[in-house]
Design a protein around this motif. Structure first.
Motif, mmCIF file in Angstrom:
data_model
loop_
_atom_site.group_PDB
_atom_site.id
_atom_site.type_symbol
_atom_site.label_atom_id
_atom_site.label_comp_id
_atom_site.label_asym_id
_atom_site.label_seq_id
_atom_site.Cartn_x
_atom_site.Cartn_y
_atom_site.Cartn_z
ATOM 1 N N ARG A 196 -18.721 0.589 -9.442
ATOM 2 C CA ARG A 196 -17.374 1.132 -9.620
ATOM 3 C C ARG A 196 -17.149 2.377 -8.758
ATOM 4 O O ARG A 196 -16.126 2.501 -8.080
ATOM 5 N N LEU A 197 -18.097 3.288 -8.765
ATOM 6 C CA LEU A 197 -17.921 4.538 -8.040
ATOM 7 C C LEU A 197 -17.949 4.363 -6.526
ATOM 8 O O LEU A 197 -17.358 5.156 -5.788
ATOM 9 N N SER A 198 -18.632 3.333 -6.057
ATOM 10 C CA SER A 198 -18.722 3.117 -4.608
ATOM 11 C C SER A 198 -17.624 2.203 -4.079
ATOM 12 O O SER A 198 -17.553 1.934 -2.878
ATOM 13 N N ASN A 199 -16.754 1.742 -4.968
ATOM 14 C CA ASN A 199 -15.672 0.836 -4.558
ATOM 15 C C ASN A 199 -14.340 1.288 -5.159
ATOM 16 O O ASN A 199 -13.629 0.532 -5.807
ATOM 17 N N GLN A 200 -13.996 2.537 -4.933
ATOM 18 C CA GLN A 200 -12.762 3.096 -5.455
ATOM 19 C C GLN A 200 -11.663 3.068 -4.389
ATOM 20 O O GLN A 200 -11.933 3.014 -3.194
ATOM 21 N N ALA A 201 -10.434 3.122 -4.865
ATOM 22 C CA ALA A 201 -9.288 3.121 -3.950
ATOM 23 C C ALA A 201 -9.054 4.494 -3.329
ATOM 24 O O ALA A 201 -8.425 4.604 -2.279
ATOM 25 N N SER A 202 -9.552 5.546 -3.970
ATOM 26 C CA SER A 202 -9.379 6.898 -3.438
ATOM 27 C C SER A 202 -10.542 7.766 -3.884
ATOM 28 O O SER A 202 -11.217 7.456 -4.876
ATOM 29 N N TYR A 203 -10.749 8.847 -3.158
ATOM 30 C CA TYR A 203 -11.863 9.747 -3.442
ATOM 31 C C TYR A 203 -11.421 11.198 -3.292
ATOM 32 O O TYR A 203 -10.421 11.503 -2.616
ATOM 33 N N ASN A 204 -12.197 12.077 -3.896
ATOM 34 C CA ASN A 204 -12.047 13.510 -3.715
ATOM 35 C C ASN A 204 -12.873 13.902 -2.483
ATOM 36 O O ASN A 204 -14.066 14.166 -2.579
ATOM 37 N N PHE A 205 -12.233 13.878 -1.300
ATOM 38 C CA PHE A 205 -12.929 14.113 -0.036
ATOM 39 C C PHE A 205 -13.037 15.608 0.270
ATOM 40 O O PHE A 205 -12.187 16.404 -0.138
ATOM 41 N N ASN A 206 -14.061 15.939 1.059
ATOM 42 C CA ASN A 206 -14.071 17.262 1.674
ATOM 43 C C ASN A 206 -13.054 17.272 2.814
ATOM 44 O O ASN A 206 -12.566 16.208 3.233
ATOM 45 N N PRO A 207 -12.663 18.449 3.326
ATOM 46 C CA PRO A 207 -11.607 18.484 4.354
ATOM 47 C C PRO A 207 -11.915 17.657 5.596
ATOM 48 O O PRO A 207 -10.996 17.125 6.231
ATOM 49 N N ALA A 208 -13.192 17.515 5.952
ATOM 50 C CA ALA A 208 -13.559 16.756 7.149
ATOM 51 C C ALA A 208 -13.636 15.258 6.883
ATOM 52 O O ALA A 208 -13.875 14.480 7.815
ATOM 53 N N ARG A 209 -13.464 14.826 5.632
ATOM 54 C CA ARG A 209 -13.566 13.423 5.225
ATOM 55 C C ARG A 209 -14.959 12.854 5.523
ATOM 56 O O ARG A 209 -15.105 11.687 5.861
ATOM 57 N N THR A 210 -15.990 13.688 5.393
ATOM 58 C CA THR A 210 -17.365 13.231 5.631
ATOM 59 C C THR A 210 -18.189 13.185 4.355
ATOM 60 O O THR A 210 -19.332 12.726 4.377
ATOM 61 N N ALA A 211 -17.632 13.659 3.246
ATOM 62 C CA ALA A 211 -18.363 13.677 1.980
ATOM 63 C C ALA A 211 -17.362 13.578 0.838
ATOM 64 O O ALA A 211 -16.171 13.875 1.006
ATOM 65 N N VAL A 212 -17.851 13.167 -0.342
ATOM 66 C CA VAL A 212 -16.986 13.017 -1.511
ATOM 67 C C VAL A 212 -17.620 13.690 -2.709
ATOM 68 O O VAL A 212 -18.845 13.855 -2.790
ATOM 69 N N PRO A 226 0.846 -1.202 0.000
ATOM 70 C CA PRO A 226 0.000 0.000 0.000
ATOM 71 C C PRO A 226 0.878 1.248 0.000
ATOM 72 O O PRO A 226 1.493 1.582 1.013
ATOM 73 N N LEU A 227 0.933 1.950 -1.122
ATOM 74 C CA LEU A 227 1.909 3.026 -1.279
ATOM 75 C C LEU A 227 1.322 4.423 -1.108
ATOM 76 O O LEU A 227 2.046 5.414 -1.216
ATOM 77 N N ASN A 228 0.005 4.522 -0.891
ATOM 78 C CA ASN A 228 -0.604 5.849 -0.765
ATOM 79 C C ASN A 228 -1.566 5.889 0.411
ATOM 80 O O ASN A 228 -2.737 6.251 0.269
ATOM 81 N N LEU A 229 -1.075 5.517 1.573
ATOM 82 C CA LEU A 229 -1.896 5.576 2.773
ATOM 83 C C LEU A 229 -2.155 7.034 3.156
ATOM 84 O O LEU A 229 -1.288 7.892 3.003
ATOM 85 N N MET A 230 -3.367 7.305 3.655
ATOM 86 C CA MET A 230 -3.764 8.675 3.966
ATOM 87 C C MET A 230 -4.116 8.793 5.444
ATOM 88 O O MET A 230 -5.026 8.131 5.935
ATOM 89 N N TRP A 231 -3.370 9.646 6.151
ATOM 90 C CA TRP A 231 -3.639 9.854 7.566
ATOM 91 C C TRP A 231 -4.970 10.565 7.772
ATOM 92 O O TRP A 231 -5.323 11.479 7.018
ATOM 93 N N LEU A 232 -5.700 10.174 8.808
ATOM 94 C CA LEU A 232 -6.875 10.913 9.238
ATOM 95 C C LEU A 232 -6.469 11.954 10.276
ATOM 96 O O LEU A 232 -5.367 11.900 10.837
ATOM 97 N N SER A 233 -7.351 12.895 10.547
ATOM 98 C CA SER A 233 -6.987 14.055 11.354
ATOM 99 C C SER A 233 -6.645 13.704 12.800
ATOM 100 O O SER A 233 -5.905 14.444 13.461
#
Length: 732
Positions: A105-121, A45-52
């Motif tokens: 496809r759209l509901s099972n992606q490896a990454s998303y364009n999140f809002n800053p709070a990570r509550t919406a895409v 996993p080469l693009n792990l994303m930290w949560l706040s």
């Protein structure tokens, strides 16, 4: 029946099995066949994303053909789904125009364009935008137009989105769904908030086309306006369709007009754009190479350069008046390359990366642009600034202090004291720190080991192995051992090199050498890092009896900008001299057949290969992929940075040309080019071909339809490597 087997017999059996496992030889199918190839890279996993919270990160996992985003507890590895993908899929299915496959496809992606709070895409489907709040049962369609919406982003407060459509900048209020056009004069020749080809490729980075920036308070947007009307359109033709498809892109060649640039500031509630005062610069001699905001949202900070990039001004523009204050000007004895925006600290001061002394280092500046101190120093480079833990006074970054061929993770105090290397394993490290700077994820590899992922604390202590990524298939093959060494150029400069000998190497024999080069400014090829399929292909050639040789000429070495400045105004000559000094070292070795040395490279490496074969007799063959063959034929921003304008350096352009030296071709040359290459155009190879033909020089040529600057179709990649292999086996 009870059979007893003695221990020596067991050990003999085990060892013989290990030996057999390591006797397998590589084939092209093992490396490149779309069906039969072996995954030598593994799947780390080469693009792990930290949560706040700094305790969890996001990781995508695939099972039964479905990809799901997981929330992982960093220290334990315990994972749960980050959101209910089935619920999202059901919501998407209810929308008109979405098939079951689209929704899945759209509901099972490896990454998303999140809002800053990570509550919406934000989703882009069929050139329209959709908004989904995680855990809800409703997807909101935001746009419904025939034009494509690009470069969509959330505002910092998550209440709005911005995007570009048909050359204009728009915002949508997510609470009301109201769309507002912030500009109205856009077209295919006037781009508001979107970068053109040359700005993307040479200034802001390939893949980044967004040319606008939200203010921290979400009230304004700063954007670039690029006027392309005077920029030459370059035609690229796809010959595969029965009716050829013509693609025309604004592409400024060296010396030709660049896009005219302006920097505007506009309120998201509408109204006229406030244009930043750029009267200090000549419009035709201006690049804006970076844009950012101060944390208080009162000023837009931008970097302005002349087109030859001999200076860089760090400017601050007042958002109310557009008035500009120059904080300082960067100069060197050659060019200045834009690297990064200021990294702001809580007191309004900032960190800045600069190559002013010949090495990339960190500097601490006051808010008014006065230098407080140089933070790092030495004959090594800061490669990436990860961030600052202001509470404890630490700056975290990657650098080459320990090794010029492998980046490590470091920290240092803001006052420049207590420089500490946090990563101890030899090899190349890349870090991702959590927001609190208490832990970091370390992505590590070396020349023999595919990437592995580990978690460390801020002191550099191992917390957990996230993925060791053991690739057992590598153990099955008989591979040569890469050796790193240093070679002195004739003037004493130390060049880094790597050699792979055949796995059954016999020092009493003579071996041909196949060498690889890139040679471009500050772009090293000798790295103690995993090299992927190309490394495995080199191993295959070593198994066929070739010594593999990679030697970084000084200007490509990554040993500070000072080493690259030596090429200023004259590509080719010094690079070749260094490569030949590397060849002279090889010729001194008793096991090298000096009459059988080949060279290959792609892009700048293709240029260097074709230059070498027309300016030297050291190479028996060369393979030149997608080469620039005359610097008049490449884009303005890259070329003029290193070669200046053609009218200011006619002799340098003449001496650097391959086309002009075509009649001097020595050795066997294989030219390779993608027919729709929109970076280094096919024109480069065509013009060289024409001159070679007129000079009576024989060569080989392979064109790859539907391929751009790199060949990416797996079937064509296999064909490419088979052809290159055959060319080497038949001629070296």
């Amino acid at each position: 029946m009870n059979k007893r087997v003695t221990l020596p017999f067991i050990l003999l059996f085990i060892l013989s099995g290990v030996g057999a496992a390591q006797e397998r030889l590589l084939t092209l199918d093992d490396i490149y066949d779309p069906v039969k190839r072996i995954n030598f890279n593994g799947s780390p996993p080469l693009n792990l994303m930290w949560l706040s919270d700094g305790e969890h990160y996001l990781q995508s996992k695939t099972s039964d053909g479905r990809t799901q985003l997981m929330k992982v507890e960093a220290t334990t590895g315990a994972a749960v789904p980050f959101f209910d993908s089935a619920r999202m899929e059901a919501a998407l299915r209810r929308l008109p125009g979405f098939s079951e496959e689209d929704a899945r496809r759209l509901s099972n992606q490896a990454s998303y364009n999140f809002n800053p709070a990570r509550t919406a895409v934000l989703l882009n489907h069929a050139n329209d935008l959709f908004y989904y709040e995680l855990g809800s049962d409703r997807v909101v369609r935001l746009t419904s137009t025939p034009e494509e919406e690009t470069d969509a982003t959330f505002s910092p407060d998550g209440r709005s989105i911005a995007f570009v459509r048909a050359g204009n900048l728009y915002v949508i209020d997510l609470a009301t769904g109201r769309e507002r056009a912030l500009t109205s004069d856009g077209s295919d020749e006037l781009l508001n908030g979107r970068l053109d080809w040359v700005y993307e490729e040479e200034l802001y980075g390939r893949g980044n086309t967004r040319g606008y920036w939200w203010s921290p308070d979400s009230k304004r947007i700063a954007y670039l306006q690029l006027n392309e009307k005077s920029v030459h359109r370059f035609a690229v033709v796809d010959h595969v369709p029965r009716l050829q498809e013509l693609e025309q892109t604004h592409y400024p060649l060296a010396g030709d007009p660049n896009p005219l640039v302006r920097l505007g500031i506009v309120s998201i509630v509408g109204g006229p754009t406030r244009w930043v005062d750029l009267e200090a610069y000549v419009p035709t001699d201006l690049l804006i190479s970076r844009v950012a905001w101060t944390p208080d949202a009162k000023r837009v900070v931008f970097q302005a350069q002349n087109r030859e990039q001999t200076f860089l001004d760090l400017n601050a523009a007042d958002v109310e008046t557009g008035r500009v204050t120059t904080l300082f000007r960067e100069t060197t004895r050659a060019w200045v390359e834009a690297v990064d925006n200021p990294h702001w600290l809580r007191d309004g001061s900032f960190l800045w990366r600069s190559e002013r002394n010949g090495w990339m280092h960190l500097y601490h500046y006051a808010p008014d642009g006065k230098l407080i101190r140089q933070v790092t120093n030495g004959e090594w480079e800061v490669r990436d600034l990860y961030g600052v833990d202001e509470t404890n006074g630490w700056i975290y970054f990657s650098a080459t202090e320990h090794s010029p061929i492998a980046e490590h993770v470091y920290r240092i105090k803001l006052d420049g004291s207590q420089l500490t290397r946090l990563t101890q394993i030899e090899g190349t490290h890349r870090a991702s720190f959590n927001p609190q700077f208490t832990r970091f994820i370390d992505y590590w590899s070396d020349v023999r080991t595919p990437p592995q992922v580990r978690l460390f604390d801020a002191e550099g202590r191992l917390v957990r192995v996230i993925d060791e990524n053991r690739v057992e298939a590598l153990r099955q093959f008989k591979l040569g051992t890469p050796e790193f060494l240093q070679v002195k150029a004739r003037d004493g400069f130390i060049m880094e090199a790597m050699m792979i000998k055949p796995p059954d190497f016999d020092p009493t024999k003579k071996y041909p050498v196949m060498s690889y080069t890139y040679s471009g400014p500050h772009a090293p090829s000798v790295r103690n890092a995993w090299g992927g399929p190309t490394y495995m292909w080199h191993q295959m050639l070593a198994q066929r009896g070739y010594i593999i040789w990679i030697c970084d000429n000084r200007t490509a070495s990554g040993k500070g900008a000072q080493s690259a400045w030596a090429a200023y105004g004259n590509f080719g000559e010094l690079e070749l001299r260094d490569l030949e000094d590397g060849i002279a070292y090889l010729r001194s070795l008793p096991y090298v057949d000096a009459s059988r040395i080949g060279l290959w490279g792609w892009s700048f490496g293709g240029y260097m290969t074709s230059y070498a074969l027309t300016h030297s007799q050291s190479f028996r063959l060369g393979i030149a992929g997608a080469p620039v063959t005359d610097w008049h034929l490449y884009d303005s921003i890259y070329t003029e940075r290193y070669m200046r304008l053609p009218q200011n350096n006619p002799e340098g352009y003449r001496r650097s040309s391959v086309i002009r030296a075509a009649s001097n071709l020595h050795g066997k040359l294989l030219l390779i080019h993608g027919t729709i290459d929109d970076n280094v155009h096919l024109q480069n190879s065509i013009q060289l071909i024409y001159e070679l033909q007129k000079a009576g020089k024989q060569f080989q040529l392979m064109l790859y339809p539907k391929s751009r600057h790199g060949v990416s179709d797996p079937l064509l990649v296999k064909h490419l490597r088979q052809m290159m292999t055959d060319f080497i086996l038949n001629n070296l």
